[in-house]
Motif scaffolding. Structure first.
Motif, PDB file in Angstrom:
ATOM      1  N   ASN A  65      -5.686  12.528  -2.342  1.00 56.38           N
ATOM      2  CA  ASN A  65      -6.667  11.705  -1.617  1.00 56.38           C
ATOM      3  C   ASN A  65      -6.363  10.216  -1.769  1.00 56.38           C
ATOM      4  O   ASN A  65      -6.478   9.449  -0.809  1.00 56.38           O
ATOM      5  N   MET A  66      -5.968   9.799  -2.975  1.00 57.32           N
ATOM      6  CA  MET A  66      -5.608   8.394  -3.205  1.00 57.32           C
ATOM      7  C   MET A  66      -4.360   8.026  -2.397  1.00 57.32           C
ATOM      8  O   MET A  66      -4.286   6.931  -1.837  1.00 57.32           O
ATOM      9  N   LYS A 125      -5.443   7.666   1.157  1.00 62.53           N
ATOM     10  CA  LYS A 125      -6.223   6.430   1.290  1.00 62.53           C
ATOM     11  C   LYS A 125      -5.283   5.240   1.463  1.00 62.53           C
ATOM     12  O   LYS A 125      -5.463   4.408   2.345  1.00 62.53           O
ATOM     13  N   ASN A 126      -4.259   5.174   0.618  1.00 64.69           N
ATOM     14  CA  ASN A 126      -3.312   4.060   0.706  1.00 64.69           C
ATOM     15  C   ASN A 126      -2.572   4.068   2.035  1.00 64.69           C
ATOM     16  O   ASN A 126      -2.342   3.011   2.624  1.00 64.69           O
ATOM     17  N   HIS A 136       0.601   7.641  -6.740  1.00 65.66           N
ATOM     18  CA  HIS A 136      -0.264   8.726  -6.258  1.00 65.66           C
ATOM     19  C   HIS A 136       0.485   9.871  -5.584  1.00 65.66           C
ATOM     20  O   HIS A 136      -0.080  10.564  -4.740  1.00 65.66           O
ATOM     21  N   ALA A 189      -3.706   5.304   4.856  1.00 65.13           N
ATOM     22  CA  ALA A 189      -4.678   4.895   5.878  1.00 65.13           C
ATOM     23  C   ALA A 189      -4.865   3.379   5.871  1.00 65.13           C
ATOM     24  O   ALA A 189      -4.943   2.744   6.935  1.00 65.13           O
ATOM     25  N   ILE A 190      -4.927   2.787   4.687  1.00 60.21           N
ATOM     26  CA  ILE A 190      -5.050   1.336   4.587  1.00 60.21           C
ATOM     27  C   ILE A 190      -3.828   0.671   5.202  1.00 60.21           C
ATOM     28  O   ILE A 190      -3.952  -0.314   5.950  1.00 60.21           O
ATOM     29  N   SER A 217       0.827  -1.210   0.000  1.00 57.94           N
ATOM     30  CA  SER A 217       0.000   0.000   0.000  1.00 57.94           C
ATOM     31  C   SER A 217       0.861   1.259   0.000  1.00 57.94           C
ATOM     32  O   SER A 217       0.566   2.222  -0.718  1.00 57.94           O
TER      33      SER A 217
END
Length: 131
Positions: free
Chosen positions: A97-98, A101-102, A87, A104-105, A79
């Motif tokens: 944002n992407m 997101k990665n 990104h 956060a994952i 990730s």
């Protein structure tokens, strides 16, 4: 709290893994397009089978709670690498944002690394050999 933990562990694993399983399957159905995108981003397209295997089988392993700490560590690394490679255009709000997101994952996966798979995981089963 125990009932909430027992419920939230498998649901959390499913939620974390769903994006990878779906993405891996999508890469199979759009193999040439994905391979071309990887090449365009400087990642050798020949690595696509490894990406698909990691996303699909890793996602299934997370859902099942099988070797969860090891798989979560690999998925967190994947990730983070994906965020950096694909990104890192922070001038583009969508890419930022992407990226986040990665990250956060990856944070969710690091929680599995730290605390294990939780309830209803194959990692919790006891083998007859150890009894």
């Amino acid at each position: 709290m125990n009932k909430l933990q027992n419920f939230s562990a498998p649901v959390g694993r499913i939620f974390l893994a769903a994006i990878f399983i779906m993405s891996g399957l999508g890469k199979i159905t759009n193999y040439a397009g994905t391979q071309g995108y990887m090449d365009a981003m400087g990642v050798p397209g020949v690595m696509l089978p490894l990406v698909i295997i990691l996303e699909v089988l890793g996602g299934i392993a997370i859902v099942a709670g099988y070797k969860a700490r090891i798989v979560a560590f690999l998925m967190a690394g994947f990730s983070i690498l994906s965020a950096i490679i694909f990104h890192a255009d922070f001038g583009d709000q969508t890419q930022l944002n992407m990226f986040l997101k990665n990250i956060a994952i990856a944070g969710g996966f690091f929680l599995i690394v730290a605390h294990g798979a939780g309830a209803y995981a194959l990692d919790n089963r006891q083998t007859e050999i150890s009894q």
